[in-house]
Scaffold this motif. Structure first.
Motif, PDB file in Angstrom:
ATOM      1  N   SER A  61      22.177  67.433  -3.645  1.00  0.00           N
ATOM      2  CA  SER A  61      23.673  68.209  -3.860  1.00  0.00           C
ATOM      3  C   SER A  61      24.284  67.136  -4.159  1.00  0.00           C
TER       4      SER A  61
ATOM      5  N   VAL B 276      25.740  64.993  -5.472  1.00  0.00           N
ATOM      6  CA  VAL B 276      25.442  63.280  -6.151  1.00  0.00           C
ATOM      7  C   VAL B 276      26.422  63.112  -6.845  1.00  0.00           C
TER       8      VAL B 276
ATOM      9  N   ALA C 215      23.445  58.712  -7.016  1.00  0.00           N
ATOM     10  CA  ALA C 215      22.060  59.705  -6.748  1.00  0.00           C
ATOM     11  C   ALA C 215      22.089  59.135  -5.098  1.00  0.00           C
TER      12      ALA C 215
ATOM     13  N   ASN D   8      30.249  69.974  -4.373  1.00  0.00           N
ATOM     14  CA  ASN D   8      29.835  70.799  -5.244  1.00  0.00           C
ATOM     15  C   ASN D   8      29.475  72.057  -5.001  1.00  0.00           C
TER      16      ASN D   8
ATOM     17  N   GLU E 292      20.978  69.517  -9.478  1.00  0.00           N
ATOM     18  CA  GLU E 292      20.830  67.344 -10.070  1.00  0.00           C
ATOM     19  C   GLU E 292      19.388  67.096  -9.768  1.00  0.00           C
TER      20      GLU E 292
ATOM     21  N   ASN F  91      18.341  67.493 -13.041  1.00  0.00           N
ATOM     22  CA  ASN F  91      18.984  66.468 -13.786  1.00  0.00           C
ATOM     23  C   ASN F  91      18.098  65.038 -13.019  1.00  0.00           C
ATOM     24  N   GLN F  92      18.050  64.972 -12.037  1.00  0.00           N
ATOM     25  CA  GLN F  92      17.053  63.515 -12.426  1.00  0.00           C
ATOM     26  C   GLN F  92      15.562  63.316 -12.220  1.00  0.00           C
TER      27      GLN F  92
ATOM     28  N   PRO G  73      25.528  62.432 -12.812  1.00  0.00           N
ATOM     29  CA  PRO G  73      25.676  63.938 -12.184  1.00  0.00           C
ATOM     30  C   PRO G  73      25.957  64.543 -13.717  1.00  0.00           C
TER      31      PRO G  73
ATOM     32  N   THR H 241      29.114  74.188 -13.393  1.00  0.00           N
ATOM     33  CA  THR H 241      27.256  73.103 -12.945  1.00  0.00           C
ATOM     34  C   THR H 241      26.856  74.509 -13.353  1.00  0.00           C
TER      35      THR H 241
END
Length: 334
Positions: free
Chosen positions: A14, A16, A19, A64, A195, A198-199, A208, A217
């Motif tokens: 969280s 990020v 990364a 975030n 995230e 996402n990654q 991000p 978000t």
């Protein structure tokens, strides 16, 4: 499980900004490329000892948006299921989540008992219908997640489902189980899950998508979740994220409610920040406090990630402000 470690698996990805930035202590030393903050200016405020800690509101959204949010397998999700878990989310805010964590971690109640007591007070078993069949609610292996899962179970059973709770391992395991339908629904955290997905979908170096804006978000999360065969509910007002605390005595003395209040009254030489060793180099820790709020400190007290060392430094008057977690059961509502 110790308060400062219970969120480590949840908050790992969280917040990020790159990364490597993580909310569990703001990342690995030397990996951010951020510069040390400028020398403190202003008088600042000396620490004030006290046995109660209060969080100062992050009114400019440095951190975030890790609001509690339900994620479910899209094929097994129904309107009745989402209505049930969203009723839980709507009944919670961060002070109520603190109280639930206090019931388990300080008062030593089980997650099941704490959830039952809260559900009775909040009326979670009323006004729900339309459910049928078995539902498996997943939970991560720390108290807050287990308590949230128990609340989901209560609401789902009230809606007509036959809900059970299954404690899972790390996010890599339980997210895959959600995609496969082995788990039906899980209490998650908006920015962290955003995230993670996402990654997973776009690579470890993906730009991000999570931010301090919960609406943006969650919009990003919904798009990522759809691609993974998942669906998400509505975000709760309750959040578990990095936060900054002072003693209640200090907050009362200086009339502080927010980090902006702290910046206006206590930025400067006498103020001492406590946090993990990486804090002076991490974007969501000391440099973020300076950049977002204009807060400078005369010195830094090296401690741990939202745990007993940091909290003790603040309560004993060695530090003015300490990095904690926003839903820690030891906090006092300001």
């Amino acid at each position: 499980m110790a308060t400062h470690t219970r969120r480590a698996s949840v908050l790992l990805l969280s917040g990020v900004a790159a990364a490597a930035f993580a909310l569990t202590g703001c990342g690995q030393a030397g990996s951010s490329g951020t510069e040390a903050p400028a020398t403190a200016s202003g008088a600042g405020c000396a620490p004030v000892a006290g046995d109660q800690l209060v969080v100062l509101a992050d009114d400019k959204h440095l951190q975030n948006a890790d609001n509690v949010i339900a994620v479910a397998n899209a094929k097994r999700s129904t309107p009745a299921l989402l209505a049930a878990v969203d009723k839980v989310g709507a009944a919670l805010d961060t002070p109520k989540l603190i109280a639930l964590n206090k019931a388990v971690e300080v008062e030593r109640k089980t997650s099941e008992v704490a959830a039952q007591e809260f559900a009775a007070q909040a009326g979670l078993a009323t006004g729900l219908s339309g459910g049928s069949g078995p539902v498996v609610v997943g939970a991560a292996n720390f108290p807050e997640s287990k308590t949230l899962a128990e609340l989901y179970k209560i609401a789902l059973n009230a809606a007509g489902f036959q809900a059970t709770v299954q404690v899972s391992g790390n996010r890599e395991l339980y997210e895959a189980a959600l995609e496969k339908g082995e788990l039906t629904v899980f209490p998650e955290y908006a920015a962290t899950l955003t995230e993670f997905l996402n990654q997973k979908q776009n690579g470890k170096d993906a730009a991000p998508k999570a931010s301090g804006d919960v609406t943006a978000t969650v919009a990003a999360l919904k798009e990522l979740a759809t691609k993974a065969g998942l669906t998400v509910g509505a975000p709760s007002a309750a959040a578990d994220q990095n936060a900054y605390a002072v003693t209640k005595a200090f907050a009362d003395q200086h009339q502080l409610k927010t980090l902006s209040d702290f910046a206006a009254k206590c930025s400067g030489q006498a103020s001492v920040l406590a946090g993990p060793p990486e804090c002076p180099q991490r974007a969501f820790c000391q440099p973020g406090l300076e950049k977002t709020y204009g807060i400078t400190f005369g010195s830094f007290q090296q401690a741990d990630t939202g745990g007993p060392q940091t909290k003790t430094a603040v309560t004993t008057g060695k530090a003015t402000l300490g990095m904690v977690f926003s839903s820690d059961g030891s906090l006092t509502t300001n």
